[in-house]
Design an enzyme around this catalytic site. Structure first.
Site, PDB file in Angstrom:
ATOM      1  N   TYR A 155       1.118  -0.860  -0.081  1.00 27.90           N
ATOM      2  CA  TYR A 155      -0.124   0.361   0.034  1.00 27.90           C
ATOM      3  C   TYR A 155       1.037   1.070   0.007  1.00 27.90           C
ATOM      4  O   TYR A 155       0.391   2.291  -0.148  1.00 27.90           O
ATOM      5  CB  TYR A 155      -0.857  -0.333   1.476  1.00 27.90           C
ATOM      6  CG  TYR A 155      -1.583  -1.403   1.316  1.00 27.90           C
ATOM      7  CD1 TYR A 155      -2.298  -2.102   0.354  1.00 27.90           C
ATOM      8  CD2 TYR A 155      -1.620  -1.504   2.555  1.00 27.90           C
ATOM      9  CE1 TYR A 155      -2.946  -3.296   0.417  1.00 27.90           C
ATOM     10  CE2 TYR A 155      -3.220  -2.112   2.834  1.00 27.90           C
ATOM     11  CZ  TYR A 155      -3.153  -3.652   1.958  1.00 27.90           C
ATOM     12  OH  TYR A 155      -4.021  -4.964   2.465  1.00 27.90           O
ATOM     13  N   ASP A 201      -4.314  -8.982   2.356  1.00 25.64           N
ATOM     14  CA  ASP A 201      -3.953  -8.558   3.966  1.00 25.64           C
ATOM     15  C   ASP A 201      -3.222  -7.180   4.303  1.00 25.64           C
ATOM     16  O   ASP A 201      -2.149  -6.917   4.655  1.00 25.64           O
ATOM     17  CB  ASP A 201      -2.610 -10.128   4.065  1.00 25.64           C
ATOM     18  CG  ASP A 201      -3.053 -10.464   5.301  1.00 25.64           C
ATOM     19  OD1 ASP A 201      -3.874 -10.580   5.500  1.00 25.64           O
ATOM     20  OD2 ASP A 201      -1.791 -10.238   5.600  1.00 25.64           O
ATOM     21  N   GLU A 202      -4.623  -7.286   5.780  1.00 23.98           N
ATOM     22  CA  GLU A 202      -4.933  -5.861   6.426  1.00 23.98           C
ATOM     23  C   GLU A 202      -5.468  -5.454   5.780  1.00 23.98           C
ATOM     24  O   GLU A 202      -5.775  -4.529   4.398  1.00 23.98           O
ATOM     25  CB  GLU A 202      -3.985  -5.630   7.143  1.00 23.98           C
ATOM     26  CG  GLU A 202      -2.175  -5.969   7.434  1.00 23.98           C
ATOM     27  CD  GLU A 202      -2.923  -6.428   9.001  1.00 23.98           C
ATOM     28  OE1 GLU A 202      -3.857  -5.971   9.476  1.00 23.98           O
ATOM     29  OE2 GLU A 202      -2.474  -8.183   9.428  1.00 23.98           O
ATOM     30  N   GLN A 203      -5.808  -4.037   6.107  1.00 22.38           N
ATOM     31  CA  GLN A 203      -6.953  -3.372   6.108  1.00 22.38           C
ATOM     32  C   GLN A 203      -6.372  -2.149   4.452  1.00 22.38           C
ATOM     33  O   GLN A 203      -5.790  -1.433   5.340  1.00 22.38           O
ATOM     34  CB  GLN A 203      -7.934  -2.306   7.009  1.00 22.38           C
ATOM     35  CG  GLN A 203      -8.712  -1.539   6.531  1.00 22.38           C
ATOM     36  CD  GLN A 203      -9.128  -1.461   8.277  1.00 22.38           C
ATOM     37  OE1 GLN A 203      -8.962  -1.383   9.416  1.00 22.38           O
ATOM     38  NE2 GLN A 203     -10.108  -0.699   7.838  1.00 22.38           N
TER      39      GLN A 203
END
Length: 280
Positions: A163, A181-183
């Site tokens: 990200y 995976d993860e927001q």
């Protein structure tokens, strides 16, 4: 010990180390099966779960099945008959390497590690290093097999993204499968959805809602659409967490984080929590 028995033991040890995908379905919990099988009819899937219950492990298992075309016999989710183009995405280059890459390929930097993740060693054709990130992989080429015939029928491609690279890095060609995976922030999430429209692909997110009630979470909770699926799992859905371990973990968390950490319920404002309806 006979030579034959020693050879059998060596072969078993090799399979356990370098072909995790072939036996992992024996360890899968019901909520993990529900997540895998939700890919049958859903284009956007969110596993919003408690901490320490195996979200990332599950995401890696599902992703490896799609990359290889090797699905367990009880699999009821979608099956890719042809090789796919996929992304595995995490927060930073380093966490993507240490978490997603480690789960899919094996321990980064360990010379014997490659192939100890969910993608079997014999199915890893090649890897390309990520510039300026030690021991990080950027691209993996993976042998794909027809789920129908079991015969090798081409090469899947997996790219690791972070990200922190920014939204423009999530633009480009159509994708068949994207695992977040993860927001992610909403801009990256919507870019990923856009990448899967033409290909009729799927986006799967796995995370504990540490950022609170974001627009994406609110939409899944209160305005879920056909073709979307919300999976929720708590500490009670993870048998490997015994009561002693749960108590030890819970003692480390602030009181206002307890429901988020143990049940995957997002915190809103100062201690106010949105109640989550049970998944139907």
């Amino acid at each position: 010990m006979s030579i034959e028995l020693a050879a059998l033991i060596a072969e078993k040890e090799y399979r356990l180390k370098y072909n995790k995908l072939s036996y992992w379905d024996q360890n899968v919990y019901q909520w993990q099966w529900d997540l895998a099988n939700s890919t049958d009819k859903s284009a956007q899937i969110l596993a919003m779960c408690a901490n320490q219950i195996g979200k990332t492990t599950t995401g890696a298992w599902i992703t490896a099945c799609h990359l290889t075309g090797k699905y367990p016999k009880d699999w009821k989710g979608c099956k890719y008959e042809k090789p796919i183009k996929a992304w595995g995405c995490g927060i930073s280059n380093e966490t993507t390497r240490d978490i997603l890459q480690a789960n899919l390929l094996g321990d980064p930097g360990n010379t014997d590690g490659q192939g100890t993740g969910f993608i079997p060693l014999t199915d890893i054709i090649s890897t390309t290093r990520k510039p300026q990130v030690p021991n990080a992989v950027q691209t993996v080429l993976v042998r794909h097999y027809s789920p129908t015939s079991g015969k090798e029928n081409g090469v899947s491609r997996l790219d690791f993204k972070a990200y922190e690279q920014g939204e423009p890095k999530f633009m480009g060609r159509p994708m068949d499968w994207i695992w977040l995976d993860e927001q992610p922030d909403s801009g990256i999430y919507t870019q990923c959805i856009t990448r899967t429209v033409a290909s009729k692909g799927r986006v799967m997110m796995t995370f504990t809602p540490e950022d609170g009630m974001t627009p994406t979470i609110h939409q899944f909770l209160h305005d879920i659409q056909p073709g979307q699926k919300l999976i929720q799992a708590t500490w009670d859905d993870a048998p490997h967490l015994d009561e002693e371990r749960k108590a030890q973990l819970l003692a480390q968390y602030p009181i206002n984080e307890a429901k988020m950490r143990t049940r995957g319920i997002p915190i809103f404002g100062s201690g106010l929590v949105f109640l989550v309806a049970e998944d139907e």
